[in-house]
Write an enzyme that holds these catalytic residues in place. Structure first.
Site, PDB file in Angstrom:
ATOM      1  N   LYS A 295      10.259 111.983  32.742  1.00  0.00           N
ATOM      2  CA  LYS A 295      11.152 113.029  33.228  1.00  0.00           C
ATOM      3  C   LYS A 295      10.349 114.086  33.987  1.00  0.00           C
ATOM      4  O   LYS A 295       9.568 114.853  33.304  1.00  0.00           O
ATOM      5  CB  LYS A 295      11.892 113.420  31.915  1.00  0.00           C
ATOM      6  N   ARG A 305      22.798 121.911  33.421  1.00  0.00           N
ATOM      7  CA  ARG A 305      22.593 123.075  32.668  1.00  0.00           C
ATOM      8  C   ARG A 305      23.485 124.031  32.413  1.00  0.00           C
ATOM      9  O   ARG A 305      23.975 124.775  31.346  1.00  0.00           O
ATOM     10  CB  ARG A 305      21.088 123.756  32.921  1.00  0.00           C
ATOM     11  N   LYS A 317      10.264 124.611  31.961  1.00  0.00           N
ATOM     12  CA  LYS A 317       9.709 123.367  31.198  1.00  0.00           C
ATOM     13  C   LYS A 317       8.618 122.574  31.778  1.00  0.00           C
ATOM     14  O   LYS A 317       8.438 121.581  31.482  1.00  0.00           O
ATOM     15  CB  LYS A 317      11.040 122.536  31.177  1.00  0.00           C
ATOM     16  N   LYS A 348      13.982 109.949  35.474  1.00  0.00           N
ATOM     17  CA  LYS A 348      14.803 111.232  35.885  1.00  0.00           C
ATOM     18  C   LYS A 348      14.182 112.306  36.427  1.00  0.00           C
ATOM     19  O   LYS A 348      12.848 112.738  35.996  1.00  0.00           O
ATOM     20  CB  LYS A 348      15.375 111.792  34.255  1.00  0.00           C
ATOM     21  N   TYR A 413      27.345 110.022  36.656  1.00  0.00           N
ATOM     22  CA  TYR A 413      28.468 110.674  36.595  1.00  0.00           C
ATOM     23  C   TYR A 413      29.404 110.041  37.573  1.00  0.00           C
ATOM     24  O   TYR A 413      30.703 110.297  37.586  1.00  0.00           O
ATOM     25  CB  TYR A 413      28.400 111.977  36.855  1.00  0.00           C
TER      26      TYR A 413
END
Length: 426
Positions: A295, A305, A317, A348, A413
């Site tokens: 990731k 987000r 992050k 990802k 999605y």
């Protein structure tokens, strides 16, 4: 049974009597085939229709019945084949000797039937996992940066969305919660509340659709008041081992509610082994782990987000998510997660990291998942709105490329929209 048929071809016409039990040969130019309905008819005797724009079509018959045609064939008396005529190129095409090629790969691409027969990669609704955003409200709230996506009311909208997805063959779903700010704390304790939003939603879905596969997200960022995936120390450092302790409780709570696959997306070191141990200790040996193995600290997560209102309150992050510039590092994470008991390895984002998807595919026998993230989705949607691209074609091509790179399942999605295309229900 006889019929009268009338048709005009070029400047003339043909009228004939059609009778069951006889045969016809039709030869039409391309333009004439477009205007003349092609149907399987039988005309008395053996007929040949030649059509021309320069004059009336003529009808010539041999005068033989079907039985006489068959008898002639048995005797070896066949009609002469038509002369072979090679289609010519446009005026000005150079006249050359054919290239001396033993291999011509285009032979296998010359027709739709051949292309379909030799297609190496195939997509199915079974390859898709549909991410679903849920919240405590009753109404479904549209997500501005992700057209067509909603924060679903967990009681009604969630059930309706799963019902529609199942109707086109999608049976796998992953849940992402929008948690009220009042429930967020620095240690993310709401993450393992057995009566929290995610466990309630899992129980509801399993009651309505017991055969679906439910994936969950194991991370603290939706529950953390700092917006990070782990507990933040006072100097801003993300605490690894303490976070893993919380993640284990979160995973067990989700398994207790009925989750089929728990998915640690936090990128803390050692969390897969710890979660496996915690699940097994509670008797959840059959619950799978899909680890977010590679990731990356990507800029493609922005719309997600917004959907969960989970932007970090400070910093970024990058101390736990991977550097987008790194490739070999993914192998380290792959070997660690596999050794710790992960059942599925995930990359990802997906499309900008197809090389990493292939890297994992070539170096692990485990199933590989790829997440087509919110930024990838939003770009395709935006390009389509601006008439720069064909949304459906780009959507299907992007998913096919992810599958071709080595992904067994794709979190996207577009899942329901793509499944509609695959099922012929555009």
């Amino acid at each position: 049974m006889a019929f009268a048929v009338s048709t005009s071809i070029g400047h003339g016409g043909v009228v004939g009597k059609i009778e069951e039990g006889s045969c016809v040969g039709l030869r039409l130019s391309t333009s004439q085939r477009l205007s003349f309905p092609l149907c399987r008819i039988r005309v008395r005797g053996q007929a040949v229709i030649r059509a021309s724009d320069e004059g009336s079509a003529s009808l010539r018959t041999s005068g033989l019945s079907n039985e006489e045609c068959e008898a002639a064939a048995v005797a070896g008396k066949f009609p002469a084949p038509p002369p072979f005529v090679r289609p010519s190129g446009p005026q000005g095409t150079p006249k050359i000797a054919p290239l001396d090629l033993l291999k011509r790969p285009r032979r296998n691409r010359k027709s739709p039937a051949l292309r379909e027969a030799f297609q190496e990669t195939h997509l199915s609704p079974a390859n898709f996992v549909l991410p679903l955003f849920i919240h405590e409200g009753e109404e479904d709230t549209p997500i501005g940066a992700m057209p067509g996506c909603f924060r679903l009311g967990w009681k009604h909208g969630l059930i309706d969305e799963v019902y529609k997805a199942r109707d086109v063959g999608i049976n796998s779903f992953v849940l992402f919660p929008k948690i009220p700010d009042a429930l967020k704390t620095p240690t993310g304790d709401e993450a393992y509340n057995d009566n929290g939003l995610v466990p309630r939603s899992i129980r509801l879905l399993k009651d309505k659709f017991p055969d679906i596969v439910i994936y969950t997200d194991v991370a603290l960022d939706p529950y953390n008041s700092d917006g990070h995936d782990g507990i933040v120390r006072e100097d801003g450092v993300i605490m690894n081992d303490e976070t893993v302790h919380q993640l284990c409780k979160q995973a067990v709570s989700q398994a207790r509610a009925g989750a089929d696959v728990v998915s640690p997306s936090d990128m803390m070191d050692g969390r897969v082994a710890a979660i496996r141990t915690a699940l097994d200790a509670e008797g959840f040996n059959d619950v799978s782990i899909m680890s977010y193995t590679a990731k990356y600290a990507s800029a493609f997560y922005g719309p997600f987000r917004e959907a969960l209102d989970s932007n970090p309150r400070f910093g970024d992050k990058k101390t736990y998510q991977m550097n987008p510039a790194n490739y070999r590092e993914a192998l380290i994470e792959t070997h660690e997660d596999a050794a710790e008991g992960s059942d599925i390895l995930l990359v990802k984002p997906a499309l900008p990291y197809l090389d990493v998807v292939r890297l994992l595919r070539d170096n692990s026998p485990l199933p590989i998942a790829a997440y087509q993230v919110s930024g990838e989705y939003a770009m395709i949607k935006a390009g389509a709105v601006l008439k720069m691209i064909d949304e459906e074609k780009v959507m299907m091509e992007s998913l096919m490329c992810i599958k071709r790179a080595g992904a067994d399942i794709i979190l996207t999605y577009f899942a329901r929209q793509a499944a509609n295309v695959l099922c012929g229900m555009k």
